[in-house]
Design an enzyme around this catalytic site. Structure first.
Site, PDB file in Angstrom:
ATOM      1  N   ARG B 166      11.124   2.644   4.261  1.00 22.23           N
ATOM      2  CA  ARG B 166      12.071   2.317   5.342  1.00 22.23           C
ATOM      3  C   ARG B 166      12.384   0.835   5.426  1.00 22.23           C
ATOM      4  O   ARG B 166      13.474   0.438   5.829  1.00 22.23           O
ATOM      5  CB  ARG B 166      11.566   2.864   6.684  1.00 22.23           C
ATOM      6  CG  ARG B 166      10.370   2.186   7.254  1.00 22.23           C
ATOM      7  CD  ARG B 166       9.847   2.868   8.517  1.00 22.23           C
ATOM      8  NE  ARG B 166       9.030   4.033   8.208  1.00 22.23           N
ATOM      9  CZ  ARG B 166       7.800   3.966   7.686  1.00 22.23           C
ATOM     10  NH1 ARG B 166       7.248   2.795   7.391  1.00 22.23           N
ATOM     11  NH2 ARG B 166       7.125   5.059   7.443  1.00 22.23           N
ATOM     12  N   HIS B 329      -7.882   3.513   5.732  1.00 22.63           N
ATOM     13  CA  HIS B 329      -7.583   2.900   7.022  1.00 22.63           C
ATOM     14  C   HIS B 329      -7.892   3.852   8.157  1.00 22.63           C
ATOM     15  O   HIS B 329      -8.035   5.062   7.960  1.00 22.63           O
ATOM     16  CB  HIS B 329      -6.165   2.327   7.067  1.00 22.63           C
ATOM     17  CG  HIS B 329      -5.024   3.286   7.260  1.00 22.63           C
ATOM     18  ND1 HIS B 329      -4.502   3.586   8.489  1.00 22.63           N
ATOM     19  CD2 HIS B 329      -4.265   3.974   6.371  1.00 22.63           C
ATOM     20  CE1 HIS B 329      -3.460   4.409   8.342  1.00 22.63           C
ATOM     21  NE2 HIS B 329      -3.299   4.664   7.065  1.00 22.63           N
ATOM     22  N   GLU B 376      -3.317  -0.850   8.964  1.00 22.54           N
ATOM     23  CA  GLU B 376      -2.605  -0.523   7.725  1.00 22.54           C
ATOM     24  C   GLU B 376      -1.161  -0.195   8.046  1.00 22.54           C
ATOM     25  O   GLU B 376      -0.240  -0.558   7.317  1.00 22.54           O
ATOM     26  CB  GLU B 376      -3.290   0.667   7.036  1.00 22.54           C
ATOM     27  CG  GLU B 376      -2.742   0.981   5.645  1.00 22.54           C
ATOM     28  CD  GLU B 376      -1.615   2.010   5.622  1.00 22.54           C
ATOM     29  OE1 GLU B 376      -1.128   2.333   4.537  1.00 22.54           O
ATOM     30  OE2 GLU B 376      -1.202   2.493   6.711  1.00 22.54           O
ATOM     31  N   GLU B 388      -7.940 -11.100   1.010  1.00 21.64           N
ATOM     32  CA  GLU B 388      -7.658 -12.533   0.899  1.00 21.64           C
ATOM     33  C   GLU B 388      -8.900 -13.357   1.278  1.00 21.64           C
ATOM     34  O   GLU B 388      -9.177 -14.411   0.699  1.00 21.64           O
ATOM     35  CB  GLU B 388      -6.467 -12.903   1.790  1.00 21.64           C
ATOM     36  CG  GLU B 388      -5.136 -12.333   1.251  1.00 21.64           C
ATOM     37  CD  GLU B 388      -3.958 -12.488   2.216  1.00 21.64           C
ATOM     38  OE1 GLU B 388      -2.814 -12.301   1.779  1.00 21.64           O
ATOM     39  OE2 GLU B 388      -4.194 -12.796   3.414  1.00 21.64           O
ATOM     40  N   ASP B 404      -5.972   7.594   1.708  1.00 25.47           N
ATOM     41  CA  ASP B 404      -5.222   7.343   2.942  1.00 25.47           C
ATOM     42  C   ASP B 404      -4.975   8.700   3.577  1.00 25.47           C
ATOM     43  O   ASP B 404      -5.754   9.144   4.419  1.00 25.47           O
ATOM     44  CB  ASP B 404      -3.933   6.593   2.568  1.00 25.47           C
ATOM     45  CG  ASP B 404      -3.087   6.220   3.776  1.00 25.47           C
ATOM     46  OD1 ASP B 404      -3.208   6.869   4.823  1.00 25.47           O
ATOM     47  OD2 ASP B 404      -2.275   5.287   3.655  1.00 25.47           O
ATOM     48  N   GLY B 501      -5.939  11.932  -2.839  1.00 25.84           N
ATOM     49  CA  GLY B 501      -5.584  12.674  -1.640  1.00 25.84           C
ATOM     50  C   GLY B 501      -5.308  14.118  -1.992  1.00 25.84           C
ATOM     51  O   GLY B 501      -5.375  14.512  -3.160  1.00 25.84           O
ATOM     52  N   HIS B 510       3.763  10.423  10.762  1.00 21.15           N
ATOM     53  CA  HIS B 510       4.016   9.314  11.677  1.00 21.15           C
ATOM     54  C   HIS B 510       4.626   9.735  13.014  1.00 21.15           C
ATOM     55  O   HIS B 510       5.316   8.941  13.658  1.00 21.15           O
ATOM     56  CB  HIS B 510       4.893   8.241  11.012  1.00 21.15           C
ATOM     57  CG  HIS B 510       4.145   7.400  10.019  1.00 21.15           C
ATOM     58  ND1 HIS B 510       4.652   6.234   9.504  1.00 21.15           N
ATOM     59  CD2 HIS B 510       2.911   7.561   9.446  1.00 21.15           C
ATOM     60  CE1 HIS B 510       3.771   5.718   8.646  1.00 21.15           C
ATOM     61  NE2 HIS B 510       2.711   6.509   8.589  1.00 21.15           N
ATOM     62  N   SER B 583       9.831  -8.331 -29.527  1.00 27.51           N
ATOM     63  CA  SER B 583       8.905  -8.175 -30.658  1.00 27.51           C
ATOM     64  C   SER B 583       7.536  -8.792 -30.359  1.00 27.51           C
ATOM     65  O   SER B 583       6.509  -8.208 -30.710  1.00 27.51           O
ATOM     66  CB  SER B 583       9.508  -8.772 -31.933  1.00 27.51           C
ATOM     67  OG  SER B 583       9.810 -10.132 -31.725  1.00 27.51           O
ATOM     68  N   HIS B 638       0.357  -9.241 -10.228  1.00 27.56           N
ATOM     69  CA  HIS B 638       0.081  -8.343 -11.347  1.00 27.56           C
ATOM     70  C   HIS B 638       1.338  -8.196 -12.205  1.00 27.56           C
ATOM     71  O   HIS B 638       2.419  -7.943 -11.686  1.00 27.56           O
ATOM     72  CB  HIS B 638      -0.367  -6.972 -10.820  1.00 27.56           C
ATOM     73  CG  HIS B 638      -1.211  -6.194 -11.776  1.00 27.56           C
ATOM     74  ND1 HIS B 638      -0.690  -5.522 -12.852  1.00 27.56           N
ATOM     75  CD2 HIS B 638      -2.563  -5.989 -11.832  1.00 27.56           C
ATOM     76  CE1 HIS B 638      -1.680  -4.911 -13.513  1.00 27.56           C
ATOM     77  NE2 HIS B 638      -2.828  -5.186 -12.909  1.00 27.56           N
ATOM     78  N   GLY B 648      10.264   0.004  -2.617  1.00 31.57           N
ATOM     79  CA  GLY B 648       9.241  -0.202  -1.599  1.00 31.57           C
ATOM     80  C   GLY B 648       7.925   0.412  -1.966  1.00 31.57           C
ATOM     81  O   GLY B 648       7.041  -0.281  -2.452  1.00 31.57           O
ATOM     82  N   TYR B 649       7.775   1.731  -1.755  1.00 36.60           N
ATOM     83  CA  TYR B 649       6.510   2.358  -2.076  1.00 36.60           C
ATOM     84  C   TYR B 649       6.361   2.606  -3.576  1.00 36.60           C
ATOM     85  O   TYR B 649       5.284   2.459  -4.120  1.00 36.60           O
ATOM     86  CB  TYR B 649       6.383   3.706  -1.356  1.00 36.60           C
ATOM     87  CG  TYR B 649       6.158   3.632   0.129  1.00 36.60           C
ATOM     88  CD1 TYR B 649       5.528   2.540   0.723  1.00 36.60           C
ATOM     89  CD2 TYR B 649       6.547   4.690   0.943  1.00 36.60           C
ATOM     90  CE1 TYR B 649       5.305   2.504   2.094  1.00 36.60           C
ATOM     91  CE2 TYR B 649       6.320   4.666   2.310  1.00 36.60           C
ATOM     92  CZ  TYR B 649       5.704   3.572   2.888  1.00 36.60           C
ATOM     93  OH  TYR B 649       5.479   3.548   4.230  1.00 36.60           O
TER      94      TYR B 649
END
Lengths: 692, 692
Positions: B166, B329, B376, B388, B404, B501, B510, B583, B638, B648-649
């Site tokens: 979203r 979370h 989360e 962090e 999750d 999961g 949600h 290459s 990364h 996004g996800y």
């Protein structure tokens, strides 16, 4: 304008005739003709239907055609009363219908002569039963129900329109033992999910119902009681079947519904969630049932009714026995502005153009027949009976050109036997498009446009079923399935045929709203596509009537058959149908292609007297007929094309072979492969003789 | 139970420990834990959230873990009031909302602590503007509107959930100049079109709203004001950004809506019909606008709020600095029965099993940390700040295991870095499935079943985004994108990660209805999948903690990178991005694969002291990090995996290269290809050193 065309020694001369013709068809006149034809509901065999026959006959005569109104006597049903009531599991009434078709603002909807929506060929019935929802009513849908442990025996099956011919839905339901069928229009298929509803747009409003025949036309079309025989008024009763013995009449009652009437039934069904792909666009989760009982009472008035074809002729000067036939049906479920009278108006303007040529002193080499068919909606009856009536003469007919839905929108479409695909493309290169350029140019552009809406009414359009093989790089001309009047000509008698039309978003198919008001709002407000179709339809006739050499393209025909054989061989492997030897058929079709190549050279460099050559060319299509016809449906004699037994309208190619493979019947497949091989060999021998 | 596994000199010993562990996780206890955790709404930073932290800490302590509750201070919004009103072109009010979420029968919905539905990270706002419908709000949707001549500048964009994160919808709308965004749940995507609505089934009812953060997490997750820095309570304000300078905070207001509230807006939009594919399942034709004005007023209370991670540790006996971290979370938008507390209950039962082993005297070789993350939902805040905070120690962490949505249904799913795909498959071969056989067997079966519903909530599930390359013939383990707490570990710090999961039809994501009542009706009535997930999650930890050799599979990793390079090269050609020389990268990855093969031989025949070898193995993932991070989002370091800037996800692989190609920026693509090549070369050198 092409400078030369296959079939003409001197195309420049023909091109002048074409130009004279093209100047005549008139958009405004077409609009007036359409308005007249659709002023009243004119279902087959009604007094209003006869009035339209007289109107068309008058137009034919005015153009100088030798015209007659030809009656046949057919076994037809009309509804006396229709009632559908639904009850929830607690006995509460969920709906009582059908409600009349109605929108806020349509000037035609309230005419008292509008019949209740019904299915042609449905028997009367009084059934009370639990409802099972069966998606589109395809074989795979009924199989899925079986896999889910749901038995439809004795139940009323609720199916939605789309994906196949409605008669197939009833046919399969009957085979599974259902007691009755309700067929509704889901908004996912031709309603609000597709676009705005009439009167705000072209799509089907809530109360609108798709009427239609459920005749088993994949067995045979035409009058149910006289398969293969013309049902002339004087045909004695002893030569007609009794209705209970007519194989193309359903045994279980069926009734079409609007989504307004179907929604309360669907919404209250319980039981399992529907399988993936069965959910429509109504605002609730669909279930397969049980939970709802329906009481349906259909009272049908079955009797012999008189229908009226109108035939107008111009005799050919050189080859009067070589008929060029152009036809369109005239009867409508209600007003039929699109289906079929947009085609009728186009035909009348083509006749108008032909009349102008006649007045200028032109005469065709071959005989031309314009035909206004009746009772197409009930099962291609007017065309089938007339074709059966003239089977002998039609052995020499060089082409049948059909248009049914002449104009539903701006997108030109065509279907044809492969030998006439190049022919129809060439015709469209001579006709200007209202979009600019030629019809061919516009067709090519819309073919290339991925977002082109092929048809507004889901899969239930009449023409252009199935994709054509071998048309890579050019516009697609479809294969001929069924659902319109070319069927008796090509599939019963082997007359090379085409079908043309102009499509667009069209959600009011077979409803009261297929009227002049809808047409001018949505399809063709200024009738310029009517003019276009008149020009295309007329040019088809002129080109075929005057060609020095008949412009059949047998190389393409052979290549398409070769493709069909390849596909069937793969299908046999996929279906584990063993023991089929395709080598003889493959060799036969390669010889056919080779002979067609030699013939094509002769076609491209015609000599002085082409009469015998032309006769051979014409014979090739007839060679594809088999005497015995297809298994269990002997009326269908063409070995290359038939309507599918389980699709209805859509073409099945090399049907004897492919349907046996689908049924995993290797013995039948082998026998049908032999029949096909012999047909190809006959045609090859004719081509080889022609090439001499 | 496998007789041997990569990483173990003597798997039989480990297998006994595994058996002892597997006997402990208890379905009934998991159910009780879930019921306790979800008894009250417990949004991050609320008193009820703190109660769940204490509850989890108590369970950790009871199992023998050294436990602490770790607070961070984050910049968070809570809604003071939310109002959305819509008016037709004549000024008539069409809706006034939002209405509260309500169904006929749910015991949890009426709690006064349920906040109005809102978007985390939305600013306050008071906007009145015309509405434009923009489908899923993807780049191609906004481009389509531009092509149609529709300008969204100053407008309120109405988009539906699905197809992307979203926050991406808001991000693109902001780029196009929109004044505000409304995001609604169309019944086509997770409502009645998919199946029965709660309480009759698992799908989203009319008034149900999908809350969620619109933070630009593809820039960086975590506290908006402290990117890259731990937002410890004592971090001075001078080291925090000001909110107006925080790149991951949207500048325009947005608000989620139910379809109950969105329908009157959509229904009254006029203007063009929507493009193909934009129509949803509401019972009318969708239009893009104009025709409707919306007045939206969002009053948000933004402030620093305290959140609470719970960390429980068991110190490793041999390699205490090699952390094995498992996290889930705990905070929820409302009750969070599925998201996230089904995962929390599974984690608690895994901890229960670990506690039993500890009581039996077992001690892990490596340190184990169980982490219950907070906030989360607002943007992976608890996990990001903690990661962090511990960036230095995490350089030696050997794995981060996430769950999750632990249980939304019966279908096991996993995502992982390629080096751990074999590892997770092996774990599932040891765990029994409630369906019979092992979890692996059931996973394979459901993977093969075409009708397997991957996820009930369209594309907005947290985990398992994207298809994995190179898994032909085995069960699919997805790539790690974002949307859950593995992101800081793998994408910021290079800790090898997995996410597991168990999914199913889940339409209440949600919403207030993601509660214990929904869960026991739809997801896992007897909590046997909770037990399964506890066992899988716990075995991941045990195997990684005690392996003699770290079981990373770098051959697969190399092959996947090679596939990504091939695909990127094709994409560059398709996008006409010239001048890219793949290459060097291709050669680098081939050397990586060769070195990985040598390393694998050494892994399969481990010697006595593997400490230095293991350290090298661990270093490889870190070698994939680039110091400078991705262009314009340096937090993401990364070079192989990142969440997509416009998805996004969903994972974007070799993101620096692919996003430059998508942007047709060949200079940037070349530079990123060099960065990637260097990363692969670093990793290869490490593998080569390990293979010595």
């Amino acid at each position: 304008m092409p400078s030369s065309l296959p079939g003409y020694r001197n195309f420049a001369r023909q091109a002048k005739i074409d130009q004279s013709f093209l100047a005549i068809p008139d958009a405004k006149l077409a609009g007036e003709e359409l308005k007249t034809l659709t002023a009243e509901p004119h279902i087959a065999a009604s007094p209003e239907d006869y009035k339209t026959a007289e109107y068309v006959a008058g137009k034919f005569k005015a153009a100088g055609l030798e015209t007659s109104i030809v009656p046949y006597k057919a076994w037809l049903n009309m509804p006396i009363s229709v009632s559908v009531e639904a009850f929830g599991s607690n006995g509460a009434e969920l709906m009582k219908g059908p409600v009349p078709e109605h929108v806020d603002d349509d000037p035609y909807q309230s005419d008292s002569r509008v019949t209740p929506a019904f299915n042609g060929s449905s028997p009367s019935g009084d059934v009370t039963a639990e409802v099972v929802y069966a998606n589109y009513g395809r074989p795979e849908d009924f199989k899925k129900l079986t896999d889910m442990g749901i038995d439809v025996r004795g139940k009323i099956v609720l199916v939605r329109y789309g994906a196949n011919f409605r008669g197939v839905k009833v046919y399969i339901a009957q085979q599974y033992g259902a007691a009755g069928v309700l067929i509704y229009s889901d908004p996912a298929d031709d309603g609000y999910f597709r676009g705005d509803m009439y009167p705000h747009g072209p799509y089907r409003p809530a109360t609108s119902v798709q009427r239609g025949a459920v005749q088993y036309l994949f067995k045979y079309p035409g009058d149910a009681l006289t398969p293969g025989v013309a049902s002339r008024p004087d045909l004695p009763a002893s030569e007609r079947l009794s209705p209970q013995n007519a194989p193309n009449l359903p045994k279980i009652p069926s009734e079409p519904l609007s989504y307004h009437d179907a929604a309360p039934i669907l919404e209250h069904l319980t039981g399992p969630d529907v399988p993936h792909g069965w959910q429509g666009a109504l605002p609730f989760t669909y279930h397969v049932g049980p939970g709802v009982k329906v009481h349906m009472v259909l009272k049908m008035d079955y009797k012999y009714r008189t229908i009226w074809d109108v035939i107008g002729r111009v005799k050919g000067t050189e080859f009067p026995d070589e008929w060029v036939i152009a036809g369109n049906h005239r009867d409508a479920w209600v007003y039929g502005a699109v289906d079929p009278n947009s085609g009728t108006a186009a035909m009348l303007e083509a006749v108008h153009g032909l009349g102008a040529l006649l007045q200028q002193g032109w005469k065709p080499k071959r005989s031309i027949l314009f035909c206004s068919w009746d009772a197409e909606e009930e099962g291609l009856i007017g065309s089938t009976e007339w074709a059966e009536d003239h089977a002998k003469e039609l052995e020499h007919a060089v082409a049948y050109f059909n248009t049914d839905v002449g104009v539903a929108g701006p997108n030109f479409e065509a279907a044809a036997v492969p030998s006439l695909k190049e022919f129809i493309r060439n015709v469209t290169k001579e006709v200007p498009s209202p979009k600019g350029g030629t019809v061919y140019d516009a067709w090519k552009k819309s073919d290339e446009n991925e977002e082109h809406h092929r048809s507004g009414n889901g899969s239930s359009t009449h023409s252009n079923n199935g994709a054509a093989a071998g048309a890579a790089g050019d516009v697609e001309v479809g294969d001929l399935g069924s659902g319109s009047d070319y069927t008796p000509f090509i599939q019963h008698l082997g007359v090379p045929s085409t079908d043309v039309g102009s499509s667009g978003p069209y959600g009011v198919y077979h409803s009261v709203f297929d009227d002049f008001a809808w047409f001018t709002l949505n399809a063709d407000p200024t009738f310029v596509y009517e003019q276009e179709m008149a020009r295309v339809f007329g040019l088809e006739v002129l080109h075929m009537a005057d060609a020095d050499v008949l412009p059949y393209d047998y190389v393409t025909y052979g290549k398409e058959i070769a493709d069909y054989l390849d596909a069937a061989q793969k299908s046999a492997a996929n279906n584990n149908v063993a023991g089929l030897d395709f080598s003889a058929a493959g060799a036969a079709v390669q010889q056919f292609i080779a002979a067609a190549g030699l013939v094509r050279q002769k076609q491209d460099h015609p000599g002085a007297d082409m009469a015998a050559f032309n006769a051979k060319l014409r014979q090739v299509e007839g060679d594809f007929l088999s005497e015995q016809g297809l298994p269990n449906r002997p009326w269908y004699k063409h070995t290359i094309y038939a309507p599918g037994e389980y699709t209805g309208y859509a073409a099945v190619v090399i049907p004897g072979v492919n349907e046996a493979i689908d049924a995993k019947d290797s013995a039948r497949a082998a026998a049908q492969l032999a029949v096909l091989t012999q047909a190809i060999q006959r045609a090859t021998a004719t081509l080889q003789a022609a090439a001499q």
